[in-house]
Design an enzyme around this catalytic site. Sequence first.
Site, PDB file in Angstrom:
ATOM      1  CB  CYS A 140      -0.888   0.053   1.239  1.00 12.25           C
ATOM      2  SG  CYS A 140      -1.997  -1.323   1.352  1.00 12.25           S
ATOM      3  NE  ARG A 178       4.607   1.651  -1.120  1.00  6.14           N
ATOM      4  CZ  ARG A 178       5.484   1.707  -0.139  1.00  6.14           C
ATOM      5  NH1 ARG A 178       6.602   2.382  -0.308  1.00  6.14           N
ATOM      6  NH2 ARG A 178       5.256   1.110   1.008  1.00  6.14           N
ATOM      7  CD1 TRP A 202      -0.188  -5.393  -4.096  1.00  6.32           C
ATOM      8  CD2 TRP A 202      -0.314  -6.586  -2.203  1.00  6.32           C
ATOM      9  NE1 TRP A 202       0.264  -6.663  -4.361  1.00  6.32           N
ATOM     10  CE2 TRP A 202       0.199  -7.414  -3.222  1.00  6.32           C
ATOM     11  CE3 TRP A 202      -0.478  -7.130  -0.932  1.00  6.32           C
ATOM     12  CZ2 TRP A 202       0.554  -8.748  -3.012  1.00  6.32           C
ATOM     13  CZ3 TRP A 202      -0.127  -8.446  -0.720  1.00  6.32           C
ATOM     14  CH2 TRP A 202       0.391  -9.238  -1.751  1.00  6.32           C
ATOM     15  CG  ASN A 237       1.312   0.228   4.193  1.00  4.64           C
ATOM     16  OD1 ASN A 237       0.974  -0.935   3.977  1.00  4.64           O
ATOM     17  ND2 ASN A 237       2.490   0.713   3.848  1.00  4.64           N
ATOM     18  N   GLY A 238      -0.659  -1.757   6.376  1.00 10.72           N
ATOM     19  CA  GLY A 238      -0.258  -2.753   7.375  1.00 10.72           C
ATOM     20  C   GLY A 238      -1.375  -3.751   7.595  1.00 10.72           C
ATOM     21  CD  GLU A 295      17.630 -11.487 -10.570  1.00  5.99           C
ATOM     22  OE1 GLU A 295      17.080 -12.192  -9.712  1.00  5.99           O
ATOM     23  OE2 GLU A 295      17.232 -10.337 -10.843  1.00  5.99           O
ATOM     24  CE  LYS A 346      14.180  -9.319 -12.378  1.00  7.92           C
ATOM     25  NZ  LYS A 346      14.892  -9.384 -11.156  1.00  7.92           N
ATOM     26  CD  GLU A 352      10.522  -9.903 -11.170  1.00  6.58           C
ATOM     27  OE1 GLU A 352      11.729  -9.704 -11.167  1.00  6.58           O
ATOM     28  OE2 GLU A 352       9.776  -9.518 -10.255  1.00  6.58           O
ATOM     29  CG  HIS A 360      21.337 -35.095 -10.567  1.00  6.16           C
ATOM     30  ND1 HIS A 360      21.839 -36.348 -10.318  1.00  6.16           N
ATOM     31  CD2 HIS A 360      22.408 -34.291 -10.792  1.00  6.16           C
ATOM     32  CE1 HIS A 360      23.160 -36.304 -10.361  1.00  6.16           C
ATOM     33  NE2 HIS A 360      23.526 -35.068 -10.651  1.00  6.16           N
ATOM     34  CE  LYS A 400      11.727  -1.889  -6.663  1.00  2.00           C
ATOM     35  NZ  LYS A 400      12.488  -2.677  -7.655  1.00  2.00           N
TER      36      LYS A 400
HETATM   37  O1  M6R Z   1      13.290  -5.486  -1.099  1.00  2.00           O
HETATM   38  P1  M6R Z   1      13.836  -6.873  -1.074  1.00  2.00           P
HETATM   39  O2  M6R Z   1      15.146  -6.962  -1.756  1.00  2.00           O
HETATM   40  O3  M6R Z   1      13.876  -7.464   0.284  1.00  2.00           O
HETATM   41  O4  M6R Z   1      12.795  -7.736  -1.905  1.00  2.00           O
HETATM   42  C1  M6R Z   1      12.869  -9.131  -1.966  1.00  2.00           C
HETATM   43  C2  M6R Z   1      12.111  -9.631  -3.153  1.00  2.00           C
HETATM   44  O5  M6R Z   1      10.737  -9.389  -3.014  1.00  2.00           O
HETATM   45  C3  M6R Z   1      12.588  -8.961  -4.437  1.00  2.00           C
HETATM   46  O6  M6R Z   1      13.967  -9.126  -4.579  1.00  2.00           O
HETATM   47  C4  M6R Z   1      11.891  -9.546  -5.677  1.00  2.00           C
HETATM   48  O7  M6R Z   1      12.218 -10.882  -5.821  1.00  2.00           O
HETATM   49  C5  M6R Z   1      12.316  -8.721  -6.878  1.00  2.00           C
HETATM   50  N1  M6R Z   1      11.509  -7.545  -6.998  1.00  2.00           N
HETATM   51  C6  M6R Z   1      12.261  -9.486  -8.134  1.00  2.00           C
HETATM   52  O8  M6R Z   1      12.717  -8.724  -9.208  1.00  2.00           O
END
Ligand code: M6R
Length: 617
Positions: A2, A27, A78, A102-103, A489, A493, A496, A512, A612
């Site tokens: 949020c 966010r 959110w 927020n929370g 990674e 990417k 996502e 395996h 985010k």
């Molecule tokens: O803010 P953080 O680095 O703790 O976030 C952890 C993950 O949510 C974050 O790295 C997420 O996997 C990325 N946005 C992916 O691109």
Amino acid sequence: MCGIVGYIGTRPAVSILLQGLKRLEYRGYDSSGVAFVTEGGKVEICKSEGKLENIQKLLNPPGQAQLKATCGIGHTRWATHGKPTTQNAHPHRAGHVVLIHNGIIENYQELKKEIIERGHKPLSETDSELFGFLVLDEMESGLGLADSVRKTFTRLQGGNSVVVMSEKESGVVVGVRNGSPLVVANDPEGGAILASDAQPILEFTRKVIFLEHGDLVVATKDGIEVFDLVSGKKVDRKSTELDWSVDKLDKGGYPHYMLKEIYEQPTALVDTMNGILDKMSTVPFTLAQQPGIQILEQASEIHLVACGTSYYGAMEGKYWLETWARMPVHVELASEFRYRKPVFRPGSVVIGISQSGETADTLAVLREVRSHKIPTLGITNVRGSSIVREADAVFFTSAGPEIGVAATKSFTTQLMMFLMLSGHLAKKRNPGMVDELFSDLVHLPHLVALLLEDESGFRKAISSAAKALANSTGFFFIGRGYSFPIALEGALKLKEIAYVHAEGYAAGELKHGPIAMIDPSITVVVLAPKDQWRDKTVSNLEEVKARGAKILGIGTAGDHLLERLCDYWIPISQSTHESLMPFFLTPAVQLLSYDIAVLHGTDVDKPRNLAKSVTVE
Ligand code: M6R
């Protein structure tokens, strides 16, 4: 998650709120809303499910009341409690009280029962709305807005931040930070602005106050005053001058923030290096004195704890810390680690890595571990974020604001931070061993810039491969050694932002199990620069090639043998120390995912279902 914005002053509030919410869109959210105070002191609310454009349309053309409003609050939600509907969107009204939140109010069921018993009728399914009724009842019993918020807030369980207004005190906005962050600043033209992070504030000033856990702020046309939530006493909070500039918040001519941020990596690497090096020293890897260094130097083993991309950054960090500093390192997913019973030894140090500094699981680990007197460190990109409060000391990367939800420059700057810390420890334990690495490291940002600027080689190879492979039914990213975390990674990417199924594997693991999946509809992206692992990776590649997979190779330019084995080939012509190859492989997998996402027409900067900063467990 949020996003919160509040404004009171002399400027047009609604456009400030909308612009602020736009800045917070990254966010992640599924509904939004604003509330503004009219000249007569009444509050009007406009909210909608879906994108921010929906409320922008509802507010257009603006009426006189809206144009004249100089006080208001805005929110992007959110969903946690209740579906992402207009009814559940914030702001919420309880009589003359209007709020955003927020929370998660963990004891909301008990509060809901009590509120209904008192005759109130909550309209939404949210926990947030309940807080408004509690404040309303306190105000009805004679307390002012700030005191009512203060008294009521102590009844909430969980991490929460709120911003509240009342038609009975229309010149006041009250905010509380107790968990999720809240940043406030005086508007140089009079008044104040509050927000979940500094980005909406940068338009007005770079001087911000990161409120602390348990702070209550009262904002009026005269500016802000901060109080302790429990005692009610005034507290002095120092402001921080941010070095982020507002132009970093725009796309700067790029079609997406993500692409811009990929191209900002060379600068972000230089800034991160400069941010931690001792500028007075010419000795390689001499870091500026700061509290974290001492903790690090006393460590005899390190636990790296993180989520998502930061977890992969930690995996890469393990290779370097082990290789260069001969430091025992364990890499842990925060969401698992927090519920395990880990064994610590004398000298154990726990480092939480979080670009946002707000990830709930990572923060929970640091909090728990610290309560057992184990030294903790943080690595983050956001000054003033919650990790600063939860760790004994923090190292800051200097990626600047990252708006694309997909982590790009925040990841490569984490890698840089790990290299600097590894080099520092290695220098102490093995003087002389790290000179070669350091001399390549200083040239690294320039080499990464050259790679990114290589339109006709590197960039063209990626876009051709993306076009040819975009419709593969699945992708495996494979690599060994330093390339393995980058394979993970790369797969993340692609998932996502392009919503394409992808998996990252250590190249030696394919046989395996996963090799059973290989057929001509699958693409295997092999990360095999010329390093100590390259020959082994090539053998693994032969195994998948024999089973019909399409192969996209990312390797060292001139490696003709490998190139011939691949159907598509992305050459890296920059030559450097093998430890530094991840800095070239990373932009390759980032751009590949980006190009495939664009071909699939997804919302690259705001992929579906993602936020985010993941501030809930
Ligand atoms: O803010 P953080 O680095 O703790 O976030 C952890 C993950 O949510 C974050 O790295 C997420 O996997 C990325 N946005 C992916 O691109």
